[in-house]
Scaffold this motif. Sequence first.
Motif, PDB file in Angstrom:
ATOM      1  N   ASP A   1      37.091  34.557  34.817  1.00 51.56           N
ATOM      2  CA  ASP A   1      37.410  33.694  34.853  1.00 51.56           C
ATOM      3  C   ASP A   1      39.519  33.185  34.967  1.00 51.56           C
ATOM      4  N   ALA A   2      39.925  34.231  33.890  1.00 49.37           N
ATOM      5  CA  ALA A   2      41.101  34.354  33.897  1.00 49.37           C
ATOM      6  C   ALA A   2      42.001  34.813  34.523  1.00 49.37           C
ATOM      7  N   MET A   3      41.013  36.642  35.368  1.00 53.69           N
ATOM      8  CA  MET A   3      41.144  36.665  35.877  1.00 53.69           C
ATOM      9  C   MET A   3      41.665  36.144  37.847  1.00 53.69           C
ATOM     10  N   THR A   4      39.956  35.484  37.992  1.00 55.09           N
ATOM     11  CA  THR A   4      39.654  35.073  38.719  1.00 55.09           C
ATOM     12  C   THR A   4      40.424  34.096  39.153  1.00 55.09           C
ATOM     13  N   ASN A   5      40.259  33.017  38.101  1.00 56.45           N
ATOM     14  CA  ASN A   5      41.901  31.153  38.313  1.00 56.45           C
ATOM     15  C   ASN A   5      42.871  31.393  38.328  1.00 56.45           C
ATOM     16  N   ASP A   6      43.994  32.608  37.335  1.00 59.06           N
ATOM     17  CA  ASP A   6      44.318  32.153  37.636  1.00 59.06           C
ATOM     18  C   ASP A   6      46.126  33.379  36.989  1.00 59.06           C
ATOM     19  N   VAL A   7      45.309  34.993  37.424  1.00 59.81           N
ATOM     20  CA  VAL A   7      45.327  36.024  37.789  1.00 59.81           C
ATOM     21  C   VAL A   7      45.508  36.573  36.460  1.00 59.81           C
ATOM     22  N   HIS A   8      46.549  35.426  35.791  1.00 65.71           N
ATOM     23  CA  HIS A   8      47.145  35.817  34.245  1.00 65.71           C
ATOM     24  C   HIS A   8      46.693  35.607  33.282  1.00 65.71           C
ATOM     25  N   VAL A   9      46.011  36.885  32.560  1.00 68.38           N
ATOM     26  CA  VAL A   9      45.068  36.918  31.345  1.00 68.38           C
ATOM     27  C   VAL A   9      45.582  37.012  29.820  1.00 68.38           C
ATOM     28  N   PRO A  10      45.417  35.493  29.551  1.00 74.27           N
ATOM     29  CA  PRO A  10      46.216  35.332  28.135  1.00 74.27           C
ATOM     30  C   PRO A  10      45.841  36.335  26.638  1.00 74.27           C
ATOM     31  N   ASP A  11      47.170  35.816  26.244  1.00 70.32           N
ATOM     32  CA  ASP A  11      46.473  37.514  25.293  1.00 70.32           C
ATOM     33  C   ASP A  11      45.302  37.111  24.841  1.00 70.32           C
ATOM     34  N   GLU A  12      44.621  35.881  23.985  1.00 69.75           N
ATOM     35  CA  GLU A  12      43.387  35.885  22.777  1.00 69.75           C
ATOM     36  C   GLU A  12      42.298  37.024  23.828  1.00 69.75           C
ATOM     37  N   VAL A  13      42.259  36.243  26.114  1.00 69.90           N
ATOM     38  CA  VAL A  13      41.206  36.595  26.282  1.00 69.90           C
ATOM     39  C   VAL A  13      41.173  38.109  26.012  1.00 69.90           C
ATOM     40  N   ALA A  14      42.886  38.650  26.905  1.00 72.61           N
ATOM     41  CA  ALA A  14      42.532  40.561  26.670  1.00 72.61           C
ATOM     42  C   ALA A  14      42.518  40.478  25.153  1.00 72.61           C
ATOM     43  N   ALA A  15      43.061  39.988  24.585  1.00 71.47           N
ATOM     44  CA  ALA A  15      42.349  40.381  22.999  1.00 71.47           C
ATOM     45  C   ALA A  15      41.195  40.526  22.591  1.00 71.47           C
ATOM     46  N   ALA A  16      39.978  39.718  23.358  1.00 71.36           N
ATOM     47  CA  ALA A  16      38.724  39.650  22.963  1.00 71.36           C
ATOM     48  C   ALA A  16      37.525  40.891  23.673  1.00 71.36           C
ATOM     49  N   VAL A  17      38.029  41.348  25.262  1.00 72.23           N
ATOM     50  CA  VAL A  17      37.656  42.205  25.803  1.00 72.23           C
ATOM     51  C   VAL A  17      38.485  43.675  25.128  1.00 72.23           C
ATOM     52  N   ARG A  18      39.301  43.672  24.571  1.00 71.38           N
ATOM     53  CA  ARG A  18      40.032  45.084  24.066  1.00 71.38           C
ATOM     54  C   ARG A  18      39.541  45.273  22.971  1.00 71.38           C
ATOM     55  N   ASP A  19      39.042  44.290  22.126  1.00 72.42           N
ATOM     56  CA  ASP A  19      38.156  45.100  21.171  1.00 72.42           C
ATOM     57  C   ASP A  19      37.121  44.730  20.993  1.00 72.42           C
ATOM     58  N   LEU A  20      36.391  45.277  22.434  1.00 69.55           N
ATOM     59  CA  LEU A  20      34.943  44.958  22.609  1.00 69.55           C
ATOM     60  C   LEU A  20      34.109  46.519  23.495  1.00 69.55           C
ATOM     61  N   PHE A  21      35.693  46.911  24.440  1.00 72.38           N
ATOM     62  CA  PHE A  21      35.137  47.617  25.232  1.00 72.38           C
ATOM     63  C   PHE A  21      36.016  48.877  25.481  1.00 72.38           C
ATOM     64  N   PRO A  22      35.447  49.797  25.232  1.00 78.34           N
ATOM     65  CA  PRO A  22      37.004  51.123  24.907  1.00 78.34           C
ATOM     66  C   PRO A  22      37.424  51.288  26.167  1.00 78.34           C
ATOM     67  N   PRO A  23      38.196  52.256  26.359  1.00 77.60           N
ATOM     68  CA  PRO A  23      39.961  52.096  27.262  1.00 77.60           C
ATOM     69  C   PRO A  23      39.682  52.685  28.233  1.00 77.60           C
ATOM     70  N   ARG A  24      38.101  52.980  28.570  1.00 78.22           N
ATOM     71  CA  ARG A  24      37.445  53.493  29.618  1.00 78.22           C
ATOM     72  C   ARG A  24      36.753  52.320  30.853  1.00 78.22           C
ATOM     73  N   GLN A  25      36.008  52.074  29.865  1.00 76.01           N
ATOM     74  CA  GLN A  25      35.526  50.572  30.323  1.00 76.01           C
ATOM     75  C   GLN A  25      36.489  49.243  30.449  1.00 76.01           C
ATOM     76  N   LEU A  26      37.590  49.011  30.338  1.00 74.36           N
ATOM     77  CA  LEU A  26      37.927  47.432  30.471  1.00 74.36           C
ATOM     78  C   LEU A  26      38.773  47.801  31.450  1.00 74.36           C
ATOM     79  N   VAL A  27      38.827  49.346  31.535  1.00 73.43           N
ATOM     80  CA  VAL A  27      39.915  49.688  33.217  1.00 73.43           C
ATOM     81  C   VAL A  27      38.458  49.087  34.334  1.00 73.43           C
ATOM     82  N   GLU A  28      37.206  49.248  34.083  1.00 69.83           N
ATOM     83  CA  GLU A  28      36.279  49.426  34.904  1.00 69.83           C
ATOM     84  C   GLU A  28      36.161  48.267  35.545  1.00 69.83           C
ATOM     85  N   LEU A  29      36.124  47.593  33.900  1.00 67.50           N
ATOM     86  CA  LEU A  29      35.872  45.949  33.988  1.00 67.50           C
ATOM     87  C   LEU A  29      36.586  45.143  34.718  1.00 67.50           C
TER      88      LEU A  29
END
Length: 177
Positions: free
Chosen positions: A121-149
């Motif tokens: 939603d952040a990427m689609t609606n706002d382009v700029h991802v808030p730090d807390e949203v980015a931190a949540a996915v960074r904590d769940l996905f390894p770097p490769r999967q975060l890039v893929e996502l």
Amino acid sequence: MARIPYADPAQPDLQAAAEAIRASRRKIGHLHRMLLHAPPIAQGWIAMFDAVRWNSTLPGRLREMVICRIAAINGATYEWDAHAPIALAEGMTQAQLDALPAWEGSALFDATDRAALAYCDAMTNDVHVPDEVAAAVRDLFPPRQLVELTVTIAGYNCVSRVLEALEIKGTDPLPAA
């Protein structure tokens, strides 16, 4: 009807690109027939989206969930119609698919889904991802999967924008292949 006519894949100067599309997709649908107007772009498109869809370690269910979410946000019916059946085949339930447009109020999505959807939603609606949203996915996905996502979300936003700007509809008549 689309804003410009669909390309004829039988045109001699389009045959190499048309064959690349057929090799990947088996048929040349509406979107790809439009892309054939620019053969190098059509071939690059296929290469990129083959990598996103078939050479990613991201779970298919998650990939298709964010693609459908993008389609819902962007009002991209063609994209939704193409990917909803894939999402179901990859493990989403019909109830989850039905709830996707208003996912925030649904209990059908787990913590990983919710983090990925918030990122989408952040990427689609706002382009700029808030730090807390980015931190949540960074904590769940390894770097490769975060890039893929990230690339999946960015790429399918591109798909929506091409479909909608050119008014590509799955019901448009196509020239003979």
